[in-house]
Design an enzyme around this catalytic site. Structure first.
Site, mmCIF file in Angstrom:
data_model
loop_
_atom_site.group_PDB
_atom_site.id
_atom_site.type_symbol
_atom_site.label_atom_id
_atom_site.label_comp_id
_atom_site.label_asym_id
_atom_site.label_seq_id
_atom_site.Cartn_x
_atom_site.Cartn_y
_atom_site.Cartn_z
ATOM 1 N N TYR A 32 0.275 -0.225 9.457
ATOM 2 C CA TYR A 32 1.378 0.717 9.793
ATOM 3 C C TYR A 32 2.199 -0.325 10.871
ATOM 4 C CZ TYR A 32 3.938 4.861 9.829
ATOM 5 O OH TYR A 32 5.049 5.757 9.980
ATOM 6 N N LEU A 33 2.436 -1.493 10.614
ATOM 7 C CA LEU A 33 2.943 -2.530 11.717
ATOM 8 C C LEU A 33 4.182 -2.111 12.460
ATOM 9 C CD1 LEU A 33 2.350 -5.715 9.350
ATOM 10 C CD2 LEU A 33 0.656 -4.539 11.115
ATOM 11 N N HIS A 34 4.419 -2.227 13.618
ATOM 12 C CA HIS A 34 5.502 -2.222 14.269
ATOM 13 C C HIS A 34 5.905 -3.450 15.028
ATOM 14 C CE1 HIS A 34 2.634 -1.788 17.612
ATOM 15 N NE2 HIS A 34 2.030 -0.648 17.086
ATOM 16 N N GLY A 36 5.468 -4.372 17.888
ATOM 17 C CA GLY A 36 4.333 -4.740 18.775
ATOM 18 C C GLY A 36 3.469 -5.853 17.933
ATOM 19 N N HIS A 37 2.962 -5.414 16.813
ATOM 20 C CA HIS A 37 2.225 -6.281 15.937
ATOM 21 C C HIS A 37 3.076 -7.532 15.344
ATOM 22 C CE1 HIS A 37 0.516 -2.297 14.524
ATOM 23 N NE2 HIS A 37 -0.495 -2.764 14.864
ATOM 24 N N GLY A 147 -3.065 -7.576 21.113
ATOM 25 C CA GLY A 147 -2.269 -7.097 21.901
ATOM 26 C C GLY A 147 -2.987 -6.559 23.490
ATOM 27 N N GLN A 153 -10.238 -3.697 24.985
ATOM 28 C CA GLN A 153 -10.335 -4.396 23.812
ATOM 29 C C GLN A 153 -10.428 -6.004 23.743
ATOM 30 O OE1 GLN A 153 -9.600 -3.183 19.557
ATOM 31 N NE2 GLN A 153 -7.780 -4.652 19.940
ATOM 32 N N MET A 184 4.708 0.454 22.488
ATOM 33 C CA MET A 184 4.602 0.740 20.897
ATOM 34 C C MET A 184 3.149 0.612 20.382
ATOM 35 S SD MET A 184 7.614 -1.362 19.062
ATOM 36 C CE MET A 184 9.110 -1.214 20.143
HETATM 37 O O1 PAF Z 1 -6.429 -3.389 17.605
HETATM 38 C C1 PAF Z 1 -6.702 -2.990 16.719
HETATM 39 O O2 PAF Z 1 -5.772 -2.678 15.804
HETATM 40 C C2 PAF Z 1 -8.246 -3.038 15.978
HETATM 41 O O3 PAF Z 1 -9.038 -2.378 16.964
HETATM 42 C C3 PAF Z 1 -8.648 -4.267 15.292
HETATM 43 C C4 PAF Z 1 -8.562 -5.370 16.510
HETATM 44 C C5 PAF Z 1 -7.672 -4.534 14.262
HETATM 45 C C6 PAF Z 1 -10.040 -4.067 14.767
HETATM 46 O O4 PAF Z 1 -9.929 -3.193 13.706
#
Ligand code: PAF
Length: 281
Positions: A32-34, A36-37, A147, A153, A184
Site C-alpha cells: 500500500y505504497l505511498h 514515504g515508501h 523509514g 523499529q 505519511m
Molecule cells: O516497517 C514496515 O513496514 C514493517 O515493519 C517491515 C519492516 C516491512 C517488516 O514487516
C-alpha cells in the site's frame, strides 16, 4: 521490472546481481505504497545499483486484536508505483512461502524493544525482527533502507543486524509528511474526514516541544510529555497510547530533553487508528 514470489528465486537473482558487481539496495515494506515508501526507494537507488522492494503484510508482527485483517492492500497499484520509480525487482511472496507449516523460529532483540511500541504491542518486534531476518537471509549482502517514522523499529533492526553479524547496512531515511505535517502512513487511509482533521496534532505537539527548546527554554521530560498531551487531547477522537522522551540511539528514558541526543516519540489512537510519529531534537 522483475516480479518474484518464490524465495529461492529471489536469492538466486540477488546472488547473480552481486556476481555481476552490482550493489543491492533493499526496501522492505508491507505494501500500500505511498510517498514515504517511494522516498526509501529513491534513497536505495542513490546507494545501490539494483533495487529490491519486498511487499509482504507480515502476520507475525500483528497482535490478535490489531488490524491485520483490514490492513490495506493494492498489489497492482504498488507494482505500478515501483515500475514508475525504476525498481529492479519486487518480491511479493505468499504467506506460506515465508511461514511454512510448522514454522517455529523467532528472532528477539532485548532491551531496545522494551517500552514505547514494544509495551503496547508485545509481540510486534519479535515479528518484525523475524521477518526482516528472513528477508535479509534471502537478499544477502545489501544496504537496507527503513523509514525513521518507525523510530524504535529502526534502532532495533540496526542492533539486530550488528548483533547477528548480518551482512546488511541498515540505513534510516527521513519521515515524509503531508502538507499539514501528518506523517505519511498506509494507516492514514483508515481515517474518516474528521479524524484526518485531528491527526496533524501529533506533529504539532512534537514541533511545539522543538520550538520551545529552540527558543532556549529548559524542558524536563515530564514537561515535554505534558505539553504534547495537552495539544493532542484538545483534538476530538484522540487517545494517547504513549508519549516518551528517550535517548535518540540507546532509547533509555531521560529526565531532561537535551538537544542533539533526544527523541520524543508518540503513539496516538485517532478513532480506532493507531498513528505514530517522532522528532529527534
Ligand atoms: O516497517 C514496515 O513496514 C514493517 O515493519 C517491515 C519492516 C516491512 C517488516 O514487516
Amino acid at each position: 521490472m522483475l516480479q518474484i514470489a518464490d524465495p529461492r528465486q529471489l536469492s538466486t537473482e540477488c546472488e547473480r546481481q552481486r556476481r555481476e558487481g552490482r550493489r543491492i539496495g533493499f526496501v522492505p515494506t508491507m505494501g500500500y505504497l505511498h510517498e514515504g515508501h517511494l522516498s526509501l526507494v529513491r534513497r536505495a537507488r542513490e546507494l545501490s545499483d539494483f533495487v529490491v522492494v519486498s511487499i509482504f503484510v507480515n502476520p507475525a508482527q500483528f497482535g490478535p486484536s490489531e488490524d491485520l485483517e483490514r490492513y490495506p492492500a493494492d498489489l497492482p497499484g504498488d507494482l505500478e508505483k515501483c515500475r514508475a520509480e525504476g525498481v529492479d525487482c519486487v518480491f511479493a511472496p505468499r504467506g506460506d512461502q515465508i511461514y511454512p507449516e510448522g514454522f517455529s523460529t523467532y528472532v528477539v532483540v532485548e532491551g531496545l524493544t522494551e517500552g514505547m511500541c514494544g509495551a503496547s504491542r508485545p509481540i510486534h518486534f519479535r515479528g518484525v525482527c523475524t521477518v526482516v531476518t528472513k528477508l535479509f537471509n534471502l537478499v544477502g549482502p545489501c544496504v537496507a533502507v527503513f523509514g525513521e517514522k518507525d523510530y524504535q523499529q529502526l534502532q532495533v533492526l540496526r542492533r539486530m543486524a550488528r548483533d547477528l553479524n548480518q551482512p546488511v547496512e541498515v540505513m534510516g531515511s527521513p519521515i515524509v509528511r503531508e502538507p499539514d505535517g501528518l506523517a505519511m502512513s498506509s494507516r492514514n487511509a483508515y481515517l474518516s474526514r474528521s479524524q484526518r482533521e485531528s491527526a496533524p496534532c501529533l506533529y504539532r505537539a512534537l514541533k511545539t516541544i522543538q520550538e520551545r527548546l529552540i527558543s532556549g527554554e529548559r524542558i524536563t521530560a515530564a514537561q515535554a510529555v505534558a505539553i504534547a498531551r495537552r495539544i493532542i487531547e484538545a483534538e476530538p477522537e484522540t487517545r494517547v497510547d504513549y508519549i516518551e522522551v528517550r535517548h535518540a540511539e540507546r532509547l533509555e528514558t531521560l529526565e531532561d530533553v537535551r538537544r542533539g541526543e533526544t527523541v520524543v516519540a508518540l503513539a496516538v489512537f485517532v478513532g480506532e487508528t493507531r498513528l505514530i510519529d517522532n522528532i529527534v531534537l
